[in-house]
Design a protein around this motif. Sequence first.
Motif, short mmCIF file in Angstrom:
data_model
loop_
_atom_site.label_atom_id
_atom_site.label_comp_id
_atom_site.label_asym_id
_atom_site.label_seq_id
_atom_site.Cartn_x
_atom_site.Cartn_y
_atom_site.Cartn_z
N SER A 259 7.39 0.66 -2.49
CA SER A 259 7.03 -0.50 -1.67
C SER A 259 6.89 -0.13 -0.20
O SER A 259 5.99 -0.64 0.49
CB SER A 259 8.07 -1.61 -1.84
N HIS A 260 7.78 0.72 0.29
CA HIS A 260 7.75 1.09 1.71
C HIS A 260 6.49 1.88 2.06
O HIS A 260 5.75 1.49 2.98
CB HIS A 260 9.03 1.87 2.05
N ASP B 114 7.44 -3.54 5.04
CA ASP B 114 8.23 -3.42 3.83
C ASP B 114 9.08 -4.68 3.70
O ASP B 114 9.02 -5.57 4.55
CB ASP B 114 9.11 -2.17 3.91
N HIS B 115 9.88 -4.78 2.66
CA HIS B 115 10.73 -5.95 2.43
C HIS B 115 9.88 -7.20 2.19
O HIS B 115 10.06 -8.23 2.81
CB HIS B 115 11.72 -6.16 3.58
N GLU B 116 8.93 -7.04 1.28
CA GLU B 116 8.07 -8.12 0.82
C GLU B 116 7.21 -8.70 1.95
O GLU B 116 7.01 -9.91 2.03
CB GLU B 116 8.90 -9.19 0.11
N ASP C 260 7.50 -0.13 -7.67
CA ASP C 260 8.62 -0.78 -6.98
C ASP C 260 8.18 -2.20 -6.62
O ASP C 260 7.28 -2.38 -5.79
CB ASP C 260 8.97 0.02 -5.71
N GLU D 269 10.25 -4.53 -5.32
CA GLU D 269 11.26 -5.07 -4.41
C GLU D 269 12.20 -6.02 -5.16
O GLU D 269 12.74 -5.66 -6.19
CB GLU D 269 10.58 -5.68 -3.20
N SER D 270 12.36 -7.27 -4.69
CA SER D 270 13.26 -8.18 -5.41
C SER D 270 12.49 -9.18 -6.26
O SER D 270 13.07 -10.16 -6.75
CB SER D 270 14.17 -8.92 -4.42
N TYR E 238 9.36 -10.70 -5.32
CA TYR E 238 8.38 -11.51 -4.59
C TYR E 238 8.47 -13.00 -4.92
O TYR E 238 7.46 -13.72 -4.89
CB TYR E 238 6.96 -11.00 -4.84
N GLU F 234 15.25 -4.67 -7.02
CA GLU F 234 16.49 -4.58 -6.26
C GLU F 234 17.16 -5.93 -6.12
O GLU F 234 16.56 -6.97 -6.40
CB GLU F 234 16.21 -3.97 -4.89
N HIS G 109 14.61 -10.46 -0.12
CA HIS G 109 14.04 -10.45 1.23
C HIS G 109 13.43 -11.79 1.61
O HIS G 109 13.44 -12.16 2.79
CB HIS G 109 12.99 -9.34 1.32
#
Length: 252
Positions: free
Chosen positions: A49-50, A60-62, A87, A89-90, A92, A114, A118
């Motif tokens: 993702s980053h 990053d972080h959505e 990846d 993230e959490s 979206y 994760e 975010h």
Amino acid sequence: MDSRITVERARRLKQLHADHKPLVLPTVWDAWSARTAADAGFPALTVGSHPLADSRGAEDHEGQTFEEVLAAVRPIIAAVDVPVSVDLESGYGQEAADLVAGLLEVGGVGLNVEDTVHSEGGRVRSTQEHASYLAGLRAAADDAGIPLWINGRTDLFLHAKDASDVLDEAIERLRAMEQAGADSLYPVGIQDDDLLQAVIGAVAVPVNSTAHPVRHDLERFRRLGVGRITYGPLLQMALTDAMKDMLGRWTS
């Protein structure tokens, strides 16, 4: 992507995790980096993702929507003939079934999720909440008939001032993810040998560790019993450093 290809790649990714100790999944971010890694001989890849966000001028972080991520990932997966994990993230803000459906539609056969949410100020899901979300992902993949590889990540070590202080809580969380159907577990933020071995010894599925492609040594991770290695943003960062070195003499 043709569902038969997706099923075959998902099965291949599962077998690769069994065959390689550890399985190294270079973290890529566009078609060029994916082709380069595949041409170097890696049998599977992951999209981070980053680095994906950096390559698209996003945060990053959505900092991108789920639809934007899928649109960016589709040509990456299409550019190679190897299994690709993504990846996510959490999640979206997506329901588990919708997250799985979107990923499978573009041909992804693995995902990383994760517990830092975010979209909700960076709060960390509770152990049960995160396990329930992973269980929903597993159920959705099973319903679709795809053996999707689920890499369950916890950020507890990353957020802690002293990683050793949260070891017991992290292990409890990782075990809950394993019971919920995670195929591998990612305690991001630790490189200490003792902590890694404690985590590895506490679960029965492969443990994912972050590695730097230049500074770290594959044999160390193998000796520790790490089952899976990804680079996170570190491959892109290493290439950034190399590019600056190459171009520096042309700026004077």
